[in-house]
Design an enzyme around this catalytic site. Structure first.
Site, PDB file in Angstrom:
ATOM      1  N   ASP A 158      69.730  19.599   4.267  1.00  0.00           N
ATOM      2  CA  ASP A 158      70.952  19.121   4.344  1.00  0.00           C
ATOM      3  C   ASP A 158      70.944  18.504   2.556  1.00  0.00           C
ATOM      4  OD1 ASP A 158      69.141  16.778   4.103  1.00  0.00           O
ATOM      5  OD2 ASP A 158      69.956  15.267   5.983  1.00  0.00           O
ATOM      6  N   GLU A 244      58.451   8.368  -0.035  1.00  0.00           N
ATOM      7  CA  GLU A 244      58.624   8.956  -1.473  1.00  0.00           C
ATOM      8  C   GLU A 244      57.587   8.058  -1.765  1.00  0.00           C
ATOM      9  OE1 GLU A 244      62.297   9.366   0.710  1.00  0.00           O
ATOM     10  OE2 GLU A 244      61.282   7.884   0.306  1.00  0.00           O
TER      11      GLU A 244
END
Length: 316
Positions: A158, A244
């Site tokens: 996306d 992350e």
């Protein structure tokens, strides 16, 4: 007089024939070959571009093909890019298999399902798919001698990318970072850079994270991935928005980060997120569905003149 001329002609005739023969011999000889030129030394060969590996988790939904088409149209313009497309599924879907066959770029199609217990709202997503891509990359390169040039980044389906970003990330030595647009409730998030070093984070959510960065905001050298075989995305103990940091903590430090995109002042990737579409049924179609499936009932009815949302039903 005539006899005198004839005698002189006969006297000179042999000499004339000799001269003609000599001239004919000289003209038939091949011209001398030009002097041989010294061999030219080849110029320095340009090093091959380091390959870029893009790992993309994907899952079935109405906008899936639209998202993948946008990514493929971008990746097709990038030299030496290999797309690792990982489906969240127990088997390869026909839709994605057909798409990959027609994508027109180097692509590896993998699949691994997310366990049902991890599909609850609020839990990290795409963990198994990213780890499957990392495992494939390590297996592909495990028997090749170092150093192995290349760059890896995680390209969610996306996102929207500028082609300039790929040239920026290709020179990554260890871990490079850059801004990401339309994320964290802000127009952009970015690392704060001073004197060429990352010193903080401009973010709309939890600036206290060790690496307050979006998944689309960094790339890792292939050699770093191969040198840290246990570096993966974790399920246990990992919180939403922390994947992350959990991953980067295993392979680098903030001080070692390499700012790209003009010291992290240019936005070259955007977390665009295609609008979710809800299939609609006409009232007649909904009534027909209820006649076929008596256990289907409306939970709430958001309807226009003649339409009702298909996903506002449940089975009991």
């Amino acid at each position: 007089m005539k006899s005198l001329l004839l005698s002189r002609f006969l006297l000179l005739l042999p000499w004339g024939l000799i001269v003609i023969l000599l001239l004919d011999t000289d003209s038939s000889r091949a011209p001398p070959a030009p002097p041989a030129r010294p061999p030219q030394q080849a110029g320095p060969r340009r090093p091959a571009l380091p390959p870029i590996y893009a790992i993309t988790p994907t899952y079935s939904r109405p906008v899936q093909k639209a998202e993948l088409t946008r990514l493929a149209n971008t990746f097709r313009q990038v030299a030496r890019l290999h797309w690792v497309l990982v489906e969240d599924a127990a088997r390869r879907s026909e839709l994605v298999s057909r798409f990959v066959a027609r994508a027109g770029l180097p692509c590896t199609h993998l699949h691994v399902p997310t366990p049902r217990r991890y599909k609850r709202p609020g839990l990290p997503r795409a963990t198994e798919q990213r780890n499957a891509g990392l495992a494939w990359l390590r297996q592909r390169h495990q028997h090749l001698p170092p150093p192995q040039p290349g760059v890896l980044f995680f390209a969610d389906d996306d996102n929207t990318y500028s082609l300039e970003l790929f040239e920026e990330m290709r020179t990554t030595r260890k871990v490079s970072v850059w801004p990401v647009g339309l994320v964290g409730g802000r127009r952009y998030e970015r690392p704060v850079v001073e004197n060429g070093k990352v010193v903080g984070w401009y973010t709309g959510w939890r600036a206290d994270r060790p690496f307050a960065i979006d998944m689309a905001g960094f790339a890792v050298s292939l050699q770093v991935i191969l040198s840290n075989p246990k570096a993966v995305f974790k399920r246990r103990g990992s919180q939403p928005g922390m994947q992350e940091s959990d991953f980067l903590n295993q392979i680098t430090t903030v001080e070692e980060l390499e700012p790209k995109a003009n010291n992290c002042t240019k936005v070259l990737v955007w977390h665009t997120r295609t609008e979710k579409k809800r299939p609609l049924l006409s009232k007649a179609g909904f009534a027909h569905l209820q006649s076929l499936l008596p256990g289907v009932w409306p939970v709430r009815r958001k309807q226009g003149k003649n339409r009702v949302l298909l996903n506002t039903v449940f089975y009991h």
